[in-house]
Design a protein around this motif. Structure first.
Motif, short mmCIF file in Angstrom:
data_model
loop_
_atom_site.label_atom_id
_atom_site.label_comp_id
_atom_site.label_asym_id
_atom_site.label_seq_id
_atom_site.Cartn_x
_atom_site.Cartn_y
_atom_site.Cartn_z
N CYS A 1 -52.44 50.83 -56.29
CA CYS A 1 -52.41 49.70 -57.23
C CYS A 1 -52.78 50.21 -58.61
N HIS A 2 -51.79 50.32 -59.50
CA HIS A 2 -52.00 50.86 -60.83
C HIS A 2 -52.05 49.72 -61.84
N CYS A 3 -53.17 49.61 -62.51
CA CYS A 3 -53.41 48.51 -63.43
C CYS A 3 -53.73 49.07 -64.81
N ARG A 4 -52.96 48.65 -65.82
CA ARG A 4 -53.21 49.06 -67.19
C ARG A 4 -53.96 47.94 -67.91
N MET A 5 -55.03 48.27 -68.65
CA MET A 5 -55.90 47.26 -69.21
C MET A 5 -56.19 47.49 -70.69
N TRP A 6 -56.38 46.38 -71.39
CA TRP A 6 -57.00 46.35 -72.72
C TRP A 6 -58.02 45.22 -72.69
N LYS A 7 -59.29 45.55 -72.80
CA LYS A 7 -60.36 44.58 -72.57
C LYS A 7 -60.13 43.95 -71.19
N SER A 8 -60.05 42.60 -71.12
CA SER A 8 -59.83 41.97 -69.81
C SER A 8 -58.35 41.78 -69.50
N LEU A 9 -57.47 42.01 -70.47
CA LEU A 9 -56.03 41.83 -70.27
C LEU A 9 -55.48 42.99 -69.45
N PHE A 10 -54.43 42.70 -68.68
CA PHE A 10 -53.89 43.76 -67.82
C PHE A 10 -52.45 43.49 -67.46
N TRP A 11 -51.79 44.56 -66.99
CA TRP A 11 -50.54 44.42 -66.27
C TRP A 11 -50.53 45.43 -65.13
N MET A 12 -49.74 45.15 -64.10
CA MET A 12 -49.61 46.04 -62.95
C MET A 12 -48.39 46.92 -63.16
N GLU A 13 -48.50 48.20 -62.84
CA GLU A 13 -47.39 49.14 -63.02
C GLU A 13 -46.84 49.60 -61.69
N SER A 14 -45.51 49.64 -61.60
CA SER A 14 -44.82 50.13 -60.42
C SER A 14 -43.55 50.81 -60.88
N LEU A 15 -43.32 52.04 -60.45
CA LEU A 15 -42.13 52.77 -60.88
C LEU A 15 -40.85 52.07 -60.45
N SER A 16 -40.88 51.38 -59.33
CA SER A 16 -39.66 50.77 -58.80
C SER A 16 -39.33 49.42 -59.41
N SER A 17 -40.33 48.69 -59.91
CA SER A 17 -40.05 47.33 -60.37
C SER A 17 -40.71 46.96 -61.68
N ALA A 18 -41.73 47.69 -62.12
CA ALA A 18 -42.44 47.28 -63.34
C ALA A 18 -43.08 48.51 -64.00
N SER A 19 -42.24 49.47 -64.38
CA SER A 19 -42.76 50.69 -64.99
C SER A 19 -43.20 50.42 -66.42
N MET A 20 -44.03 51.29 -66.97
CA MET A 20 -44.49 51.12 -68.34
C MET A 20 -43.32 51.24 -69.32
N ASN A 21 -42.42 52.18 -69.07
CA ASN A 21 -41.26 52.34 -69.96
C ASN A 21 -40.40 51.08 -69.96
N ALA A 22 -40.20 50.47 -68.79
CA ALA A 22 -39.40 49.26 -68.71
C ALA A 22 -40.07 48.11 -69.45
N ARG A 23 -41.39 48.03 -69.35
CA ARG A 23 -42.12 46.99 -70.05
C ARG A 23 -42.00 47.16 -71.57
N ILE A 24 -42.14 48.39 -72.03
CA ILE A 24 -42.03 48.65 -73.47
C ILE A 24 -40.61 48.34 -73.96
N ASP A 25 -39.60 48.73 -73.20
CA ASP A 25 -38.22 48.43 -73.56
C ASP A 25 -37.99 46.92 -73.63
N PHE A 26 -38.57 46.19 -72.70
CA PHE A 26 -38.42 44.73 -72.69
C PHE A 26 -39.00 44.14 -73.97
N ILE A 27 -40.20 44.56 -74.33
CA ILE A 27 -40.85 44.03 -75.54
C ILE A 27 -40.00 44.33 -76.77
N ASN A 28 -39.52 45.55 -76.90
CA ASN A 28 -38.74 45.93 -78.08
C ASN A 28 -37.39 45.21 -78.12
#
Length: 372
Positions: free
Chosen positions: A47-74
């Motif tokens: 279970c990989h969780c990326r955090m800033w203060k209390s905020l977070f997101w879960m990372e998964s290479l197959s469905s929710a990678s960090m690169n995919a999240r960044i691409d979505f935001i941009n």
């Protein structure tokens, strides 16, 4: 505060604040380096969780990678820029399945940096009922102000229509709206331990969401018809999936019933539902219940008591009694009310499309971004 953002001089907009023309630069795209520098990792090997203060997101290479999240935001910010929205008018974000708000935080920071003055956020997640997010709400805006509130279901958000503040109608009428569906429940690569092993998803109906105990929280009713013994064993194997918002459940011999934006009854059947007669019987039963509810409203003058999920649930329980009598207990019907993710997303999108201001639905699923 966010790290300093470099400015692309070809990417500059002009807006007026207090009748003064100011040059507002559009922020540069979010980068992997910026996210890594601002956040930290927590969790376990599975279970990989990326955090800033209390905020977070879960990372998964197959469905929710960090690169995919960044691409979505941009990609989302590019799409919003192309919409050319007035920066002095409110922009309302409705995030379905918002979880830890870290994605929304990065979007909010860049929208504020781009010069949008009135950013409204509506966070909707079934987990908020048992796990309130007051600490996340404190950290969410960072240094940028925001009008924000959260809800444990899409129905809880929509029911504000009949209260004094009329929140959804106000949100739709005051400016543009952006519906976010970030990493909805996704089919796992391995079979879910809650799934009945003898059920092949082919021909079944997918359920994303969870069962709820109160019809006011539900947006759909599921009705499963089979021999009583078969029904009992199937339901026993599905218990965990039906109770957990993070599971996808595949259902056979089932009908999903909900009410669309035109107050019409919609019924979706699995491929192997038991014959046209049962379909006709269900449709007839529900239409009769709707007609009775309409007549009661006319007699009582209670126009706000419209045909709803509670009426459908009651009608299907009556249908079950009649079905068992008619078939000599050879067929039975199990019903459960649910907060269905797909129904909620469709109803949110339809509601805001009916408004006079622009709307956009942005979806991140299986590491891919799409807009509707």
């Amino acid at each position: 505060m966010l790290n300093s953002i470099s400015i692309n001089k070809s990417n500059i907009n002009t807006c007026k604040i207090n009748n003064k023309s100011l040059t507002i630069p559009w922020p540069e795209p979010l980068t992997l380096r910026e996210v890594v520098k601002k956040t930290h990792m927590a969790g376990t090997k599975t279970c990989h969780c990326r955090m800033w203060k209390s905020l977070f997101w879960m990372e998964s290479l197959s469905s929710a990678s960090m690169n995919a999240r960044i691409d979505f935001i941009n990609n989302l910010l590019v799409k919003i820029k192309q919409m050319n929205l007035p920066k002095t008018q409110p922009v309302t974000f409705i995030s379905l399945g918002s979880a830890g708000l870290l994605m929304e935080f990065f979007i909010h920071q860049r929208m504020a940096a781009a010069g949008y003055e009135k950013l409204h956020w509506r966070f909707i997640d079934l987990d908020y009922k048992n796990d309130p997010i007051d600490d996340l709400m404190v950290d969410f805006p960072g240094t940028m102000p925001a009008d924000k509130c959260y809800f444990p279901s899409d129905r809880d958000y929509f029911t504000r229509v009949i209260t004094t503040d009329n929140l959804p109608i106000d949100d739709r009428s005051c400016g543009a709206s952006i519906i976010l569906a970030i990493c909805p429940p996704t089919r796992l690569s391995e079979p879910s331990p809650s799934a009945a092993e003898n059920i092949d998803p082919t021909g079944c109906l997918r359920m994303r969401g969870k069962t709820v105990g109160n019809s006011a929280e539900a947006n759909s009713v599921y009705a499963m018809i089979a021999h009583p013994d078969d029904l009992k064993s199937i339901l026993a194997g599905l218990t965990q999936g039906l109770d957990d918002v993070n599971f996808i459940t595949w259902l056979s011999h089932v009908a999903k019933i909900y009410i669309d934006r035109h107050d019409e009854i919609n019924i979706v059947y699995s491929d192997y539902f038991l014959g046209e007669r049962l379909k006709n019987d269900i449709s007839s039963c529900l239409q009769q219940a709707k007609n009775i509810a309409g007549q009661v409203n006319k007699l009582t003058g209670k126009n706000n008591d419209v045909f709803n999920i509670a009426h459908i649930d009651k009608a299907m329980r009556k249908f079950t009694e009649n079905l068992e009598k008619r078939t000599g207990n050879q067929l039975s019907c199990a019903t459960f009310i649910a907060s269905d993710y797909d129904v909620g997303l469709q109803q949110l999108c339809d509601f805001f499309k009916d408004g006079q201001h622009p709307s956009l639905c942005a979806i991140l699923e299986n590491n891919e971004t799409r807009f509707e």
